[in-house]
Design a protein around this motif. Structure first.
Motif: not given
Length: 124
Positions: A99-124
């Motif tokens: 995100d190119p904004r000057l202030v860190l945004q906490m809301v995901p919808t305000l971020w401009d660019y996204w990757g496709q995601g990667t799954q992390v699974t933690v077993s107990s």
């Protein structure tokens, strides 16, 4: 065209570690915030950690402070998330974002660019 490509997810036992990587391309990110978000099934996407590409300032969600570390390699245009002492509640799809904004945004919808995601699974 901005492209963010995550890698490094997988299955790990509780207490284990993983390192996520994000390869960023398509523009100069020197004025961008780079962040890691996660989304568990049935839950909203939430910010995990973020860093400013130039200043190196960092932010961590309370739930991961002391366990996760965000870092960047300017020369390689890479952003990393080192995850230690993983817990089952860390299980989620993890996304890299920019995100190119000057202030860190906490809301995901305000971020401009996204990757496709990667799954992390933690077993107990």
């Amino acid at each position: 065209q901005v492209q963010l490509v995550e890698s490094g997810g997988g299955l790990v036992q509780a207490g284990g570690s993983l390192r996520l990587s994000c390869a960023a391309s398509g523009r100069t990110f020197s004025r961008y915030y780079m962040g890691w978000f996660r989304q568990a099934p049935g839950q909203e996407r939430e910010i995990v950690a973020a860093t400013h590409w130039s200043t190196g300032s960092t932010y961590y969600a309370d739930s991961v402070k002391g366990r996760f570390t965000i870092s960047r390699d300017n020369a390689k245009n890479m952003v990393y998330l080192q995850m230690n002492s993983l817990k089952p509640e860390d299980t989620a799809v993890y996304y890299c974002a920019a995100d190119p904004r000057l202030v860190l945004q906490m809301v995901p919808t305000l971020w401009d660019y996204w990757g496709q995601g990667t799954q992390v699974t933690v077993s107990s």
